[in-house]
Design an enzyme around this catalytic site. Structure first.
Site, PDB file in Angstrom:
ATOM      1  N   TYR A 224       0.809  -1.588  -0.021  1.00  0.00           N
ATOM      2  CA  TYR A 224       0.019   0.004   0.447  1.00  0.00           C
ATOM      3  C   TYR A 224       1.255   1.264  -0.161  1.00  0.00           C
ATOM      4  O   TYR A 224       0.465   1.972  -0.959  1.00  0.00           O
ATOM      5  CB  TYR A 224      -0.530  -0.261   1.395  1.00  0.00           C
ATOM      6  CG  TYR A 224      -1.484   1.442   1.607  1.00  0.00           C
ATOM      7  CD1 TYR A 224      -3.093   1.485   0.473  1.00  0.00           C
ATOM      8  CD2 TYR A 224      -1.406   2.473   2.439  1.00  0.00           C
ATOM      9  CE1 TYR A 224      -4.227   2.711   0.835  1.00  0.00           C
ATOM     10  CE2 TYR A 224      -2.346   3.305   2.557  1.00  0.00           C
ATOM     11  CZ  TYR A 224      -3.623   3.251   1.877  1.00  0.00           C
ATOM     12  OH  TYR A 224      -4.643   4.601   1.718  1.00  0.00           O
TER      13      TYR A 224
ATOM     14  N   ALA B 269       3.826   1.070  -1.031  1.00  0.00           N
ATOM     15  CA  ALA B 269       4.697   1.283  -2.334  1.00  0.00           C
ATOM     16  C   ALA B 269       3.740   2.066  -3.599  1.00  0.00           C
ATOM     17  O   ALA B 269       4.152   3.073  -3.678  1.00  0.00           O
ATOM     18  CB  ALA B 269       4.919  -0.044  -2.272  1.00  0.00           C
TER      19      ALA B 269
END
Length: 252
Positions: free
Chosen positions: A154, A156
């Site tokens: 998430y 990233a």
């Protein structure tokens, strides 16, 4: 303020997306609401229509290129224009320490939150270039500024959304097209209330990290989104507005 304008909001059956659609409608815009859950979207559209104006509901899985392009065409067929696009759809994904993640868990979150935002942005930008103007607001997350444990995919993806926002903003700044983002902190929505309500470890931890000692309301995020989309922010592009009650500045 927005009378005669048309706005697209993805992920608009609930939470920040629904609040954003309501504010667009309240300000006079016609609203295209997109989501994968058509039953939930139909109910949400009834709420938005109470503010007046026309509402269009579109089934759109943002990870599927054809659904994104077909959805945009439905808007143009119905309203004849698109002025603002809010790319809000996404998932939180799997909560697991990084080394324990599977390829499939990582790919699912990236495909929706990052690649899906790319697909919607690309389709919107092509249209805005063709008409010579437009405004996009992407939903990132406080997680792109301050990392949370067990949320690697998430974080990233949402960090990538900020990168794409900056890149697209520079690419199209001289084309009368603006691209911005918001990074909401912990927001009280239907999806999060089961975790945030009552006394529990995760909810207590979240609250302890917010200097204002409360969660954001979806409407508080939505007001900033609509401002960034509108002509009131006509000289703002490439920016990410963090809306977190001071969390990124340190706990109290």
């Amino acid at each position: 303020m927005l009378k005669g304008k048309v706005a697209l909001v993805t992920g608009s059956k609930s939470g920040i997306g629904l609040a954003t659609a309501k504010i667009f409608a309240r300000e006079g815009a016609k609203v295209a609401m997109a989501d994968v859950d058509m039953a939930g979207l139909a109910s949400a559209a009834k709420e938005v229509s109470q503010y007046g104006g026309e509402v269009l509901t579109i089934k759109m899985d943002i990870s599927q290129e054809k659904e994104v392009e077909d959805g945009l065409q439905q808007i143009l067929n119905k309203f004849g224009r698109l002025d603002y696009a809010v790319n809000n759809a996404g998932i939180s994904g799997t909560f697991r320490p990084f080394a324990e993640l599977t390829n499939e868990e990582f790919d699912q979150t990236i495909n929706i939150d990052l690649r899906g935002t790319f697909l919607t942005m690309r389709a919107e930008l092509k249209h805005f270039v063709s008409v010579g103007k437009g405004s996009i607001v992407n939903t990132s997350s406080l997680g792109s500024v301050v990392a949370n444990p067990t949320m690697g995919p998430y974080i990233a993806a949402k960090s990538g959304v900020i990168g794409m926002t900056k890149s697209a903003a520079v690419d199209y700044a001289d084309k009368n097209i603006r691209v911005n983002a918001v990074a909401p902190g912990v927001t009280y929505t239907g999806m999060t209330k089961s975790v945030l309500d009552g006394e529990n470890e995760l909810g207590n931890l979240a609250m302890s990290l917010i200097p204002m000692k409360r969660y954001a309301k979806p409407e508080e995020i939505a007001e900033v989104i609509v401002f960034l989309a509108s002509e009131k922010a006509s000289f703002v592009t490439g920016q990410t507005v963090v809306i977190d009650g001071g969390s990124s500045e340190g706990s109290k």
